[in-house]
Design a protein around this motif. Structure first.
Motif, PDB file in Angstrom:
ATOM      1  N   ASP A 144      -7.332   0.775   4.553  1.00 53.90           N
ATOM      2  CA  ASP A 144      -6.619   0.381   3.333  1.00 53.90           C
ATOM      3  C   ASP A 144      -5.569  -0.677   3.635  1.00 53.90           C
ATOM      4  O   ASP A 144      -5.388  -1.635   2.871  1.00 53.90           O
ATOM      5  N   LEU A 145      -4.858  -0.516   4.738  1.00 50.10           N
ATOM      6  CA  LEU A 145      -3.854  -1.498   5.128  1.00 50.10           C
ATOM      7  C   LEU A 145      -4.499  -2.852   5.418  1.00 50.10           C
ATOM      8  O   LEU A 145      -3.960  -3.902   5.054  1.00 50.10           O
ATOM      9  N   HIS A 146      -5.643  -2.821   6.072  1.00 49.22           N
ATOM     10  CA  HIS A 146      -6.356  -4.062   6.368  1.00 49.22           C
ATOM     11  C   HIS A 146      -6.778  -4.758   5.080  1.00 49.22           C
ATOM     12  O   HIS A 146      -6.596  -5.970   4.924  1.00 49.22           O
ATOM     13  N   SER A 154      -1.329   5.306   3.784  1.00 43.56           N
ATOM     14  CA  SER A 154      -2.596   4.584   3.644  1.00 43.56           C
ATOM     15  C   SER A 154      -3.317   4.528   4.984  1.00 43.56           C
ATOM     16  O   SER A 154      -2.690   4.439   6.041  1.00 43.56           O
ATOM     17  N   ARG A 158      -3.808  -6.398   3.463  1.00 46.04           N
ATOM     18  CA  ARG A 158      -3.387  -7.617   4.148  1.00 46.04           C
ATOM     19  C   ARG A 158      -4.324  -8.777   3.815  1.00 46.04           C
ATOM     20  O   ARG A 158      -3.873  -9.902   3.568  1.00 46.04           O
ATOM     21  N   PRO A 198       0.841  -1.199   0.000  1.00 44.81           N
ATOM     22  CA  PRO A 198       0.000   0.000   0.000  1.00 44.81           C
ATOM     23  C   PRO A 198       0.878   1.253   0.000  1.00 44.81           C
ATOM     24  O   PRO A 198       1.970   1.255   0.574  1.00 44.81           O
TER      25      PRO A 198
END
Length: 319
Positions: free
Chosen positions: A65-67, A61, A70, A57
């Motif tokens: 967005d990071l979730h 972020s 992942r 990302p």
């Protein structure tokens, strides 16, 4: 009663948590989450088209967005390990459930995958609409490739039925599935149908009489197509309706959990070899931070608008 009857317009296979969303829908407006956040198809082709594959990302972020990154990376890794088409039907909010959008996504993914492609379905859902679930079940039944359902935590109602359409169900060590009795307005259709036997028609008001007859018809239809779509491997290789009839009319509460050991005892083709990666894929997203919008020019929100938006009426806002 008007709001209750309005909610009856949708026959559903829903857990109690999501029934509230259907019932509340008769009273208040809610914005649905963006589609695609919870139901994702992961194949080499579609992942590339979605632009989610590869790369980290960008800096800055958001946690959401990071979730998502992942979860997508985990899904891609699982797909590559299994060499399969991965359908991820994962719902965390009361306002997310198996609906017509889910059905379209699953049907299109199976059409694109080829009849013999192995399919893995990651399920974490409270259930959903009967019509959408039946479309998914029909598509799965006519897909020749091996189908495996993975349930790390829970798959209620329609989620249970989707799992039963697969050749194998992989459960987490403490995962649960549940009954598949249809619900009308958050009430179990089998119990509503019993009103016709427990009371004479002259002791039931017209509205409840219609509801009871709708419930009786719903139970009849659900028993028919659930029996048709359950994978015979869960019935000892035969087409008996005993399993699905038990899950519909046994008297269990709709949220009564069926643990892995009980599922095995019922004859389901169940294993508990759950890949650790799938627990990570089914983690809930971070909650978005609350924010307040202030009108700097001053305005008055009338009571009708406030009720529609589920807001308390506010006095004039000043700079």
């Amino acid at each position: 009663m008007i709001g209750f009857l309005g909610a009856l317009g949708l026959a559903e296979w829903l857990g109690l948590a999501s029934v509230s969303a259907v019932v509340l829908g008769a009273f208040r407006f809610r914005a649905r989450p963006k589609r695609g956040a919870s139901t994702v198809i992961a194949t080499p082709r579609t992942t590339a088209l979605q632009g989610d594959a590869g790369g980290a990302p960008p800096p800055g972020s958001s946690p959401a967005d990071l979730h998502r990154a992942r979860v997508q990376a985990g899904t891609d890794a699982f797909r590559e390990t299994r060499g399969s088409v991965v359908l991820r039907i994962v719902h965390h909010s009361d306002y997310e459930y198996v609906d017509e959008h889910t059905a379209i996504e699953v049907i299109d993914a199976l059409r694109a995958a080829g009849k013999d492609a192995p399919v893995d379905i990651i399920l974490h859902t409270p259930g959903g609409l009967l019509s959408a679930a039946q479309q998914i079940l029909h598509a799965l039944k006519h897909h020749r490739g091996r189908k495996t359902a993975f349930i790390p935590y829970s798959a209620w109602s329609a989620g249970t039925m989707i799992a039963l359409a697969c050749d194998e169900i992989v459960l987490g060590s403490s995962a649960v599935i549940g009954p598949i009795d249809p619900q009308l307005g958050g009430l179990p259709a089998p119990l509503l149908a019993e009103l016709l036997d427990d009371k004479s028609n002259d002791r039931i008001n017209d509205q409840m009489l219609v509801i009871a007859k709708m419930a009786k018809q719903s139970v009849k239809e659900t028993k028919a197509f659930a029996c048709d779509y359950v994978n015979p491997v869960h019935n000892g290789g035969n087409q008996s309706c005993a399993l699905t009839n038990d899950l519909i009319g046994s008297g269990r509460n709709h949220q009564a959990p069926i643990m892995p050991q009980e599922a095995k005892a019922m004859g389901l083709n169940v294993s508990m070899e759950m890949p650790e990666l799938l627990y990570q894929i089914c983690q809930p997203p971070p909650e978005e931070e609350a924010f307040l919008t202030v009108n700097l020019f001053g305005s008055r929100i009338d009571q009708k608008t406030a009720a529609l938006l589920d807001l308390k009426p506010l006095d004039t806002l000043k700079r």
